[in-house]
Write an enzyme that holds these catalytic residues in place. Sequence first.
Site, mmCIF file in Angstrom:
data_model
loop_
_atom_site.group_PDB
_atom_site.id
_atom_site.type_symbol
_atom_site.label_atom_id
_atom_site.label_comp_id
_atom_site.label_asym_id
_atom_site.label_seq_id
_atom_site.Cartn_x
_atom_site.Cartn_y
_atom_site.Cartn_z
ATOM 1 N N LYS A 142 1.109 -1.423 0.105
ATOM 2 C CA LYS A 142 0.119 0.273 0.137
ATOM 3 C C LYS A 142 0.839 1.377 0.049
ATOM 4 O O LYS A 142 0.505 1.862 -0.954
ATOM 5 C CB LYS A 142 -0.752 0.181 0.807
ATOM 6 C CG LYS A 142 -2.541 1.295 2.057
ATOM 7 C CD LYS A 142 -2.988 0.986 2.132
ATOM 8 C CE LYS A 142 -3.245 0.535 3.493
ATOM 9 N NZ LYS A 142 -3.032 2.159 3.865
ATOM 10 N N SER A 143 1.346 1.160 0.668
ATOM 11 C CA SER A 143 2.844 2.659 0.422
ATOM 12 C C SER A 143 3.927 2.666 -0.099
ATOM 13 O O SER A 143 3.103 3.990 -0.367
ATOM 14 C CB SER A 143 4.332 2.384 2.272
ATOM 15 O OG SER A 143 3.698 2.493 3.242
ATOM 16 N N GLY A 190 -4.870 7.880 5.628
ATOM 17 C CA GLY A 190 -3.799 9.238 6.130
ATOM 18 C C GLY A 190 -2.689 9.490 5.231
ATOM 19 O O GLY A 190 -2.769 10.087 5.263
ATOM 20 N N ARG A 247 -8.083 12.359 12.346
ATOM 21 C CA ARG A 247 -6.398 11.986 12.436
ATOM 22 C C ARG A 247 -6.019 12.653 12.344
ATOM 23 O O ARG A 247 -6.648 14.169 11.862
ATOM 24 C CB ARG A 247 -6.485 11.236 12.035
ATOM 25 C CG ARG A 247 -7.551 9.829 11.542
ATOM 26 C CD ARG A 247 -6.646 8.800 10.617
ATOM 27 N NE ARG A 247 -5.113 8.836 11.060
ATOM 28 C CZ ARG A 247 -4.871 7.276 10.330
ATOM 29 N NH1 ARG A 247 -5.131 6.478 9.019
ATOM 30 N NH2 ARG A 247 -3.775 6.958 9.906
ATOM 31 N N SER A 268 7.521 9.158 12.060
ATOM 32 C CA SER A 268 5.948 9.147 11.060
ATOM 33 C C SER A 268 6.984 9.288 9.517
ATOM 34 O O SER A 268 6.940 10.890 9.227
ATOM 35 C CB SER A 268 5.081 10.537 11.469
ATOM 36 O OG SER A 268 4.258 10.633 10.690
ATOM 37 N N GLN A 285 5.323 9.355 7.301
ATOM 38 C CA GLN A 285 3.897 10.085 6.708
ATOM 39 C C GLN A 285 4.622 12.031 6.861
ATOM 40 O O GLN A 285 4.403 12.880 5.921
ATOM 41 C CB GLN A 285 2.680 9.992 7.217
ATOM 42 C CG GLN A 285 1.745 8.583 6.643
ATOM 43 C CD GLN A 285 0.196 8.413 7.027
ATOM 44 O OE1 GLN A 285 -0.032 9.243 7.461
ATOM 45 N NE2 GLN A 285 -0.022 7.165 7.090
ATOM 46 N N ASP A 317 2.366 -0.745 11.623
ATOM 47 C CA ASP A 317 1.010 -1.088 11.574
ATOM 48 C C ASP A 317 1.005 -2.486 12.090
ATOM 49 O O ASP A 317 0.104 -3.529 11.666
ATOM 50 C CB ASP A 317 1.271 -1.432 9.679
ATOM 51 C CG ASP A 317 0.799 -0.046 9.113
ATOM 52 O OD1 ASP A 317 0.531 1.144 9.471
ATOM 53 O OD2 ASP A 317 1.450 0.737 8.371
ATOM 54 N N LYS A 355 -4.717 6.247 14.888
ATOM 55 C CA LYS A 355 -4.659 5.823 13.290
ATOM 56 C C LYS A 355 -6.261 4.859 13.112
ATOM 57 O O LYS A 355 -6.661 5.985 13.401
ATOM 58 C CB LYS A 355 -3.856 4.056 13.622
ATOM 59 C CG LYS A 355 -2.558 4.208 13.462
ATOM 60 C CD LYS A 355 -1.616 4.987 12.236
ATOM 61 C CE LYS A 355 -0.066 4.555 12.576
ATOM 62 N NZ LYS A 355 1.106 5.220 11.555
ATOM 63 N N ARG A 377 -6.270 1.988 17.998
ATOM 64 C CA ARG A 377 -5.974 0.909 18.025
ATOM 65 C C ARG A 377 -5.777 0.556 19.559
ATOM 66 O O ARG A 377 -5.749 -1.036 19.253
ATOM 67 C CB ARG A 377 -5.012 0.769 16.820
ATOM 68 C CG ARG A 377 -5.112 0.609 15.358
ATOM 69 C CD ARG A 377 -4.143 -0.355 14.253
ATOM 70 N NE ARG A 377 -4.544 0.255 13.413
ATOM 71 C CZ ARG A 377 -4.020 0.161 12.118
ATOM 72 N NH1 ARG A 377 -2.715 0.644 12.388
ATOM 73 N NH2 ARG A 377 -4.695 0.636 10.636
#
Length: 426
Positions: free
Chosen positions: A21-22, A93, A121, A166, A168, A313, A340, A344
């Site tokens: 996915k990333s 995200g 988020r 992070s 992201q 993850d 997340k 979680r």
Amino acid sequence: MVQEFSKVDKIEGELNLPGDKSISHRAVMFSAMAEGTSRIYNLSNGEDVKSTQECFKKLGVEIKKEKDFVEATGKGFKGFRKPDSELDAGNSGTTTRLISGILAAQNFESVIIGDESLSKRPMKRIITPLTEMGGKISASDNYTLPLRISPSENLHAIKYELPMASAQVKSAVLLAGLHCDEPTSVIERNPSRDHTERMLGLKVEKTAKRIISYSSKQNYPVPKEYFVPSDISTAAFFIVFALLSKNSLLKLKNVSLNETRTGILQVLKEMGGNIESENEREAAGEPLGDLIVRGSELKNIFIQEKIIPNIIDEIPILSIAGIFADGNFTIRNASELRGKETDRINAICYNLKLIGLEVEEYEDGFSFGGKINNSNPVFESFGDHRIAMAFGILSMLLHSGGKINNFDCVSISNPDFIKQIKNITR
Ligand code: S3P
């Protein structure tokens, strides 16, 4: 939808899982930015990556799905057009935070919206550095979506020390940095996933204490062929399932073996997991290989802070391994889990209590031990794909099976989860 699972005794076979996915998000984004046509093989078929594709279509990028690949014809430096409506990042995200780094440098206004989960988020983490670069971003009162990004043509380079681990946030800053003449640098203490750096060929300096990544106009993407390896975060569910099912033998083909993602293999092997890799190679700058997993006896171990960003993850499925491993399971230094797709930490603790485990919840993690004493659990997914799949696997390991509420959310990363399970259980 409520999904019911029965006990599975043994798993056997081979899986070729969908693209990471990333890496998929980034392959779409970098193809969209490059001037000309790129091809992406094995792109993730999850909803999140579809959200990224839809956002870039609204920015004028042509994206076509062919039989064996996706073809994207990108717009080049500052070639995107103003979208005629909001950009909907859905549940994603990564879409939101990375695209913000790109949009902050454009000469038109855009607005990013998302679903209920994404709208809660934290976004201050990207607004702060992008504003420091000269970006103009406003959000709702508590720094959540919708994000309104106003025109700003002249971003300037910054030196940014990440306040949290992070990838992201790191990527948002590095992508904005692609629009600056001088190099922007991002400093991190513990390594987070490095796909942005690898795929753009960025300069990275590593010392024992920190990692510095640099980006500037020189690194702006050009059209390419991308081959996306299978998602190790998706593979993790099947790896744990095979390890915990006696006499199982499972082969997972072409899995991403990027060392900023393989922490889960390291932890599971240290727990006693029999996992081997073969056919290791590189495709389009990313390492991959085949994994062979055999049923194993596991023991719980101490999980170090340094590895947390690398397994972030995989913690939901790692905690399922922890239930069946010797000793108590503990995870700390993982407060990022609270921001997340759902909180979680709370979601895992809630579900573990349903089967009678003694659970202790901390601000930055949880621990548990004891014996399973509920024979008919109905787990909650909390609309989070990784919680749904982790407790789906747990259900197949329980004597009388289990149910998961709101299971459809698995399509965020892996719409074919049930089909894949059917392929390896007989
Ligand atoms: C991602 C980074 C991680 C991860 C997410 C994907 C990425 O988030 O949890 O699923 O592709 O960069 P953070 O960087 O916010 O920890």
